[in-house]
Motif scaffolding. Structure first.
Motif, PDB file in Angstrom:
ATOM      1  N   GLU A 358       0.816  -1.216   0.000  1.00 44.00           N
ATOM      2  CA  GLU A 358       0.000   0.000   0.000  1.00 44.00           C
ATOM      3  C   GLU A 358       0.850   1.267   0.000  1.00 44.00           C
ATOM      4  O   GLU A 358       0.519   2.241  -0.681  1.00 44.00           O
ATOM      5  CB  GLU A 358      -0.942   0.004   1.205  1.00 44.00           C
ATOM      6  N   LYS A 359       1.959   1.279   0.720  1.00 42.30           N
ATOM      7  CA  LYS A 359       2.776   2.492   0.776  1.00 42.30           C
ATOM      8  C   LYS A 359       3.660   2.661  -0.469  1.00 42.30           C
ATOM      9  O   LYS A 359       4.195   3.738  -0.704  1.00 42.30           O
ATOM     10  CB  LYS A 359       3.633   2.502   2.036  1.00 42.30           C
ATOM     11  N   ARG A 360       3.796   1.582  -1.263  1.00 42.14           N
ATOM     12  CA  ARG A 360       4.538   1.641  -2.526  1.00 42.14           C
ATOM     13  C   ARG A 360       3.704   0.949  -3.604  1.00 42.14           C
ATOM     14  O   ARG A 360       4.052  -0.116  -4.106  1.00 42.14           O
ATOM     15  CB  ARG A 360       5.905   0.960  -2.399  1.00 42.14           C
ATOM     16  N   PRO A 361       2.590   1.526  -3.957  1.00 40.69           N
ATOM     17  CA  PRO A 361       1.638   0.836  -4.841  1.00 40.69           C
ATOM     18  C   PRO A 361       2.138   0.660  -6.269  1.00 40.69           C
ATOM     19  O   PRO A 361       2.912   1.464  -6.786  1.00 40.69           O
ATOM     20  CB  PRO A 361       0.418   1.756  -4.806  1.00 40.69           C
ATOM     21  N   THR A 362       1.675  -0.400  -6.894  1.00 40.98           N
ATOM     22  CA  THR A 362       1.909  -0.599  -8.326  1.00 40.98           C
ATOM     23  C   THR A 362       1.060   0.418  -9.090  1.00 40.98           C
ATOM     24  O   THR A 362      -0.148   0.512  -8.857  1.00 40.98           O
ATOM     25  CB  THR A 362       1.504  -2.022  -8.739  1.00 40.98           C
ATOM     26  N   PRO A 363       1.658   1.193  -9.987  1.00 40.96           N
ATOM     27  CA  PRO A 363       0.879   2.191 -10.738  1.00 40.96           C
ATOM     28  C   PRO A 363      -0.072   1.526 -11.732  1.00 40.96           C
ATOM     29  O   PRO A 363       0.207   0.446 -12.248  1.00 40.96           O
ATOM     30  CB  PRO A 363       1.948   3.020 -11.454  1.00 40.96           C
ATOM     31  N   ILE A 364      -1.188   2.187 -12.001  1.00 39.26           N
ATOM     32  CA  ILE A 364      -2.195   1.671 -12.921  1.00 39.26           C
ATOM     33  C   ILE A 364      -2.041   2.410 -14.248  1.00 39.26           C
ATOM     34  O   ILE A 364      -2.302   3.606 -14.341  1.00 39.26           O
ATOM     35  CB  ILE A 364      -3.610   1.872 -12.349  1.00 39.26           C
ATOM     36  N   PHE A 365      -1.627   1.700 -15.294  1.00 41.45           N
ATOM     37  CA  PHE A 365      -1.427   2.314 -16.611  1.00 41.45           C
ATOM     38  C   PHE A 365      -1.250   1.208 -17.648  1.00 41.45           C
ATOM     39  O   PHE A 365      -1.272   0.019 -17.311  1.00 41.45           O
ATOM     40  CB  PHE A 365      -0.208   3.250 -16.600  1.00 41.45           C
ATOM     41  N   HIS A 366      -1.093   1.578 -18.914  1.00 43.14           N
ATOM     42  CA  HIS A 366      -0.815   0.573 -19.938  1.00 43.14           C
ATOM     43  C   HIS A 366       0.381   1.006 -20.781  1.00 43.14           C
ATOM     44  O   HIS A 366       0.663   2.193 -20.929  1.00 43.14           O
ATOM     45  CB  HIS A 366      -2.039   0.284 -20.805  1.00 43.14           C
ATOM     46  N   ASN A 367       1.074   0.007 -21.324  1.00 48.29           N
ATOM     47  CA  ASN A 367       2.312   0.253 -22.042  1.00 48.29           C
ATOM     48  C   ASN A 367       2.570  -0.932 -22.973  1.00 48.29           C
ATOM     49  O   ASN A 367       1.665  -1.713 -23.256  1.00 48.29           O
ATOM     50  CB  ASN A 367       3.459   0.455 -21.046  1.00 48.29           C
ATOM     51  N   THR A 368       3.830  -1.114 -23.402  1.00 49.82           N
ATOM     52  CA  THR A 368       4.177  -2.214 -24.309  1.00 49.82           C
ATOM     53  C   THR A 368       5.515  -2.822 -23.901  1.00 49.82           C
ATOM     54  O   THR A 368       6.514  -2.104 -23.758  1.00 49.82           O
ATOM     55  CB  THR A 368       4.278  -1.703 -25.770  1.00 49.82           C
TER      56      THR A 368
END
Length: 567
Positions: A358-368
């Motif tokens: 929670e204090k170092r969350p995985t970011p929510i986005f899209h890429n390749t």
């Protein structure tokens, strides 16, 4: 007939007109008079639109009068939603659509519901569709409906909040200008439903969430009182009695996990209740062991309205995705701790993942994903160095040697330092510009990245990777990383990505994984990756599934959405 006209007629000799002539002439003059009144009424909207002070008064607050004036001036001040004194068919259809926007996870409050009710509703709250209105009321309603339609289109298409931050944003004039011509054409052709549908996401998950929203609404409507199940010791022994079990039984029956209702007052933890708990746990991504512990009680206490808000938050996030996906892609669901690989809508790979805490969350986005690095070197980020590694070095001076961790001066980056000569206590709270060291972990079995990493260069500096801490995959809750995503079966993904690359079979991959230096391999067909945050959906059995809001994103999004309208 007017008095002047009567006077003019009376000045002619009576022999000039017969009574029949006089009747038809009077009728003709009346029609001319009515026609002129109608023309004057039609001009009223045009006149109001060209009076700056009046236009400012009747223009909705979130759009500029100049923008609306431009839209209507380009169409010669044509009214699209109203006639002389009342709504037209297009206006009626539009109001019905925006007032039912809650079915799309949006709020009628955002589309001038208050003004519509004020102008058209009876005292009992029923809309009177053919109510006659004054010219300024007509103009006000006309402009409000145009603004409502434009905003509704944007909200359907890309949501109400900003990308990534999910904070409130205003619909821009550029967005409105791009949509307005198509909207007015649809209104004229009476094709509003088709128009709005064309702006909705086409992903299967969107239809899935709308179905779920409709179903949860039924639970909201039948909820009168929602009692909280109190915290308690874990219930796990069959046939033991607990005072909280009648409420737990009732809650399980409410959600449909417990079929029998005749003995819900029983305090007995029966086999039937245990099976219902296992079903409930499975639907909520909990460890399905039949034990009624803290997490299960917490999930049982979430009421239908909270679940509804959760679904709406998921719909908002989905609208920020591209509306069509590629033929092949990776699909990570952070709260579900899972990764799937799809090709032509078929699932080829499904594995567990470990995501950010929670204090170092995985970011929510899209890429390749573009390349793989085998036997990777780990350049330890500052935060992990100070918060994780320095305390380990304080506790155990030999930690660096055990973990194959090299320490360098940050200034030149090349001069290696003996970590046992450093007073690490001085640096346990060091700020980034005060920390003079750089940590590097060489390839090997202890490397935190394992034997490979999958790279999709991004501003968050996150990637997929193997891990040396494989026992963590046995945990049910797997938010342990510092933002990157650890893979349960990285070899599967490596083989898939390199299956069309010459001389890169399983043997070559295995050799590269165990070399003492890095090997970088570019992928022939880069693979899109979507890092998502889904906490609600319907499963293949058409059952509701929910996941814990581990980063509190649902709550934050709901708060922002509810700040402008009520669902």
């Amino acid at each position: 007939m007017s008095k002047p006209m009567k006077k003019q007629l009376s000045s002619f000799p009576h022999s000039f007109f017969s009574k029949r002539h006089i009747f038809f002439l009077a009728l003709l003059l009346s029609l001319v008079h009515i026609s002129s009144l109608s023309a004057e009424t039609n001009k009223t909207f045009s006149q109001l639109m060209q009076q700056p002070k009046v236009l400012a008064q009747i223009t909705p607050r979130d759009i500029s009068p100049k923008t609306l004036h431009t839209f209507y001036a380009s169409h010669h001040y044509k009214q699209f939603w109203t006639d002389e004194k009342k709504l037209n068919d297009a206006g009626i259809e539009l109001i019905k659509i925006v007032l039912s926007s809650n079915k799309k996870g949006l709020s009628p409050k955002d589309y001038h519901q208050d003004l519509i009710v004020k102008l058209l509703a009876t005292k009992k709250g029923k809309i009177k569709w053919k109510r006659k209105l004054k010219p300024q009321e007509i103009a006000s309603l006309e402009l409000a409906l145009t603004n409502a339609a434009l905003n509704y289109t944007v909200h359907l298409h890309r949501g109400k909040l900003n990308d990534e931050t999910y904070t409130p944003r205003k619909v821009s004039d550029v967005e409105r200008q791009n949509i307005a011509p198509h909207l007015f054409k649809a209104a004229t052709e009476k094709k509003l439903e088709d128009f709005f549908s064309a702006y909705e996401p086409t992903l299967k998950l969107y239809a899935n969430l709308l179905d779920l929203l409709e179903e949860i609404e039924e639970f909201v409507e039948k909820t009168s009182e929602w009692k909280t199940i109190p915290p308690q010791e874990t219930i796990e022994t069959l046939n033991e009695e607990k005072p909280s079990l009648p409420l737990i039984r009732s809650r399980l029956a409410f959600w449909g996990d417990l079929k029998s209702r005749h003995d819900n007052a029983s305090m007995l933890y029966s086999e039937e209740v245990k099976e219902a708990i296992i079903t409930f746990q499975h639907r909520h991504g909990l460890e399905s062991d039949g034990k009624i512990g803290r997490q299960t009680i917490q999930a049982l206490n979430v009421n239908p309205q909270e679940r509804k808000n959760q679904i709406i938050a998921n719909l908002e996030r989905l609208r920020h995705l591209p509306h069509t996906l590629e033929n092949r892609y990776l699909w990570v669901n952070v709260p579900n701790y899972s990764l799937q690989l799809f090709e032509n809508e078929n699932e080829l790979i499904n594995m567990k993942v470990i995501v950010g805490q929670e204090k170092r969350p995985t970011p929510i986005f899209h890429n390749t994903i573009r390349y793989i690095v085998f036997s990777p070197v780990w350049n330890v980020p500052y935060t992990i160095a100070v918060e994780d590694k320095v305390p380990e070095l304080i506790q155990d001076p030999s930690y660096a040697e055990k973990m194959n961790l090299l320490v360098y001066h940050a200034a030149n980056g090349k001069e290696e330092i003996d970590p046992t000569t450093i007073e690490w206590e001085k640096y346990k709270d060091a700020k980034e510009d005060e920390f003079p060291f750089r940590f590097v972990q060489a390839p090997g079995n202890n490397n935190a990245l394992g034997h490979m990493k999958f790279m999709f260069p991004n501003k968050h500096a996150v990637y997929l990777h193997d891990t040396s801490s494989r026992s963590l995959f046995q945990k049910h809750h797997r938010a342990f990383s510092s933002g990157c995503i650890r893979l349960e079966k990285p070899m599967w993904l490596a083989q898939y990505l390199l299956n069309d690359k010459k001389n890169w079979g399983e043997k070559k991959i295995f050799e590269s994984m165990n070399k003492p230096e890095e090997t970088t391999v570019y992928i022939k067909k880069p693979l899109p990756i979507y890092i998502n945050y889904w906490t609600a959906w319907k499963n293949k059995e058409d059952k509701m599934e929910f996941r814990e809001d581990i980063y509190k994103l649902d709550r934050n999004i709901s708060n922002h959405l509810l700040s402008t309208g009520k669902h």
